[in-house]
Write a protein that holds these residues in place. Structure first.
Motif, PDB file in Angstrom:
ATOM      1  N   ARG A  22       0.830  -1.214   0.000  1.00 45.56           N
ATOM      2  CA  ARG A  22       0.000   0.000   0.000  1.00 45.56           C
ATOM      3  C   ARG A  22       0.863   1.262   0.000  1.00 45.56           C
ATOM      4  NH1 ARG A  22      -5.030  -1.578   4.077  1.00 45.56           N
ATOM      5  NH2 ARG A  22      -6.240  -2.724   2.502  1.00 45.56           N
ATOM      6  N   THR A  23       2.021   1.175   0.620  1.00 50.42           N
ATOM      7  CA  THR A  23       2.929   2.317   0.598  1.00 50.42           C
ATOM      8  C   THR A  23       3.340   2.640  -0.839  1.00 50.42           C
ATOM      9  OG1 THR A  23       3.784   1.816   2.798  1.00 50.42           O
ATOM     10  CG2 THR A  23       5.148   3.218   1.410  1.00 50.42           C
TER      11      THR A  23
ATOM     12  N   MET B 127       1.614   1.857  -3.560  1.00 44.40           N
ATOM     13  CA  MET B 127       0.431   2.358  -4.261  1.00 44.40           C
ATOM     14  C   MET B 127       0.187   3.832  -3.952  1.00 44.40           C
ATOM     15  SD  MET B 127      -2.264  -0.765  -3.685  1.00 44.40           S
ATOM     16  CE  MET B 127      -1.889  -2.467  -4.143  1.00 44.40           C
ATOM     17  N   GLU B 128       0.325   4.171  -2.676  1.00 45.16           N
ATOM     18  CA  GLU B 128       0.049   5.551  -2.269  1.00 45.16           C
ATOM     19  C   GLU B 128       1.176   6.492  -2.673  1.00 45.16           C
ATOM     20  OE1 GLU B 128      -0.520   5.010   1.876  1.00 45.16           O
ATOM     21  OE2 GLU B 128      -2.430   3.950   1.641  1.00 45.16           O
TER      22      GLU B 128
ATOM     23  N   ASN C  22       3.262   6.028  -5.265  1.00 46.99           N
ATOM     24  CA  ASN C  22       3.190   6.137  -6.720  1.00 46.99           C
ATOM     25  C   ASN C  22       4.506   6.558  -7.371  1.00 46.99           C
ATOM     26  OD1 ASN C  22       1.744   5.770  -9.082  1.00 46.99           O
ATOM     27  ND2 ASN C  22       1.258   7.946  -9.258  1.00 46.99           N
TER      28      ASN C  22
ATOM     29  N   THR D  14       1.289  -3.395  -7.880  1.00 43.24           N
ATOM     30  CA  THR D  14       1.013  -2.169  -7.120  1.00 43.24           C
ATOM     31  C   THR D  14       1.168  -0.937  -7.999  1.00 43.24           C
ATOM     32  OG1 THR D  14       3.316  -1.995  -6.377  1.00 43.24           O
ATOM     33  CG2 THR D  14       1.791  -3.206  -4.957  1.00 43.24           C
TER      34      THR D  14
END
Length: 368
Positions: A83-84, A86-87, A89, A175
């Motif tokens: 998630r890191t 993904m966030e 980017n 991701t």
């Protein structure tokens, strides 16, 4: 204890094992009585199967090869790191904040310790007990399969660590893909499929310069969709051009993907997925790797409700180590669906004309 699709649960049943949320906290405890609202909520959260208490199978003791502690730790680390990315980017922002090699190295050690302590046990994996999305659970499943196969193959500790890291992170490149495409229901367009295929290259770029990350692990992300005959991607390499670790991961990745519900298709039955793997021997996969996978994976886990080719319905009570695809089944209902007065067991390794034809409510369990 019995393993049944969540959609087959009915109010009044009691859980045989705890259900955990994404943070590793107990969501529903063992022996909790299910209600209609709880059952619907579990379905919405993506829990396909649950263990329930059942007097006809209360003698079945199910010990997972991976402890709940290890499973929750691993899924939590995958979720946090993925998630890191993904966030964030961007590779630069990610690298400044996190170092995956050390974090995931500790996870692989826990998995190896669990597998080592249960040496000789069959691997039994299904989407159950922990709430998580497909990418996280799939990554862990493939890691467990591949690490176990590496142990049977006789790899050293360092080799197993590299294989485990490569397997756990084989899909990390996803991701970097638009999540609307990843979660899309229905077939992907040619353009969407082309974008999804880039996850192997994205994964390699994310891992190749990561501190404490073996370069071979990065190549696992890069090559796990390459195939023996050169029909894979991203480079279309074949045979000995593909690293051995990626070949192990390819088998585990394909099987787990085929037997898990996806937004764009229903899951295959375990024996159907195994048949697909063997159909690809020599062209897509190495024969020895598929054979070793078959011999060490219990495609029908203990407690699973199955339908036999005779029409009888029962529960898997024991696994035959020499032929895990032909377990011992305790018959609970006759071909007409009527409960038998006295349950009896059928050893499919001896009754060769009888086989598992279905898993109870399999198609329903995979429709949300």
């Amino acid at each position: 204890m019995r393993l049944i699709p969540t959609r087959s649960c009915s109010p009044g049943m009691r859980l045989g094992k705890c259900i955990y949320n994404e943070d590793g906290l107990i969501l529903l405890n063992e022996q909790v009585e299910l209600t209609e609202s709880l059952i619907k909520r579990l379905q919405q959260l993506g829990v396909d199967f649950v263990y329930i208490m059942d007097p006809d199978t209360d003698d079945i003791v199910i010990e997972d090869v991976i402890s709940d502690e290890t499973k929750i730790k691993a899924l939590g680390e995958v979720r946090t790191q993925f998630r890191t990315i993904m966030e964030g980017n961007s590779k630069s922002k990610f690298s400044k904040q996190h170092f995956m090699g050390k974090a995931f190295g500790n996870v692989i050690k826990m998995i190896m310790d669990d597998l080592d302590s249960r040496e000789g046990s069959m691997i039994m994996l299904m989407n159950m007990n922990v709430l998580n999305n497909y990418l996280f659970q799939h990554s862990l499943n493939v890691c467990i399969y591949a690490t176990m196969l590496g142990m049977v193959q006789g790899y050293s500790k360092d080799e197993l660590t590299t294989l485990g890291l490569g397997a756990l992170l084989h899909d990390i490149g996803k991701t970097k893909i638009n999540q609307e495409i990843i979660k899309k229901r229905g077939p992907l367009t040619n353009e969407e499929w082309a974008e999804v295929r880039k996850h192997t290259e994205y994964g390699f770029k994310l891992l190749k310069d990561e501190p404490n990350m073996p370069l071979l692990a990065a190549h696992c992300a890069f090559q796990h969709h390459e195939r023996e005959n050169g029909s894979g991607y991203p480079r279309g390499i074949k045979g000995d051009e593909i690293i051995d670790f990626a070949k192990w991961i390819a088998v585990a990745d394909s099987y787990d993907a085929m037997t898990t519900h996806r937004p764009h298709r229903l899951a295959m039955l375990p024996h159907q997925a195994m048949e697909v793997l063997f159909a690809g021997v020599g062209t897509l996969y190495e024969h020895k790797k598929v054979a070793l996978f078959r011999d060490n994976v219990a495609i029908y886990p203990l407690g699973l409700t199955v339908v036999l080719s005779t029409g009888e319905k029962g529960v898997v009570v024991r696994i035959n180590p020499n032929v895990p695809q032909r377990p011992i089944v305790r018959v609970l209902a006759d071909p007409d669906g009527q409960k038998v007065s006295q349950p009896y067991e059928v050893d499919l390794s001896e009754r060769l004309t009888v086989f598992v034809s279905d898993v109870d409510d399999w198609s329903e369990a995979n429709v949300r």
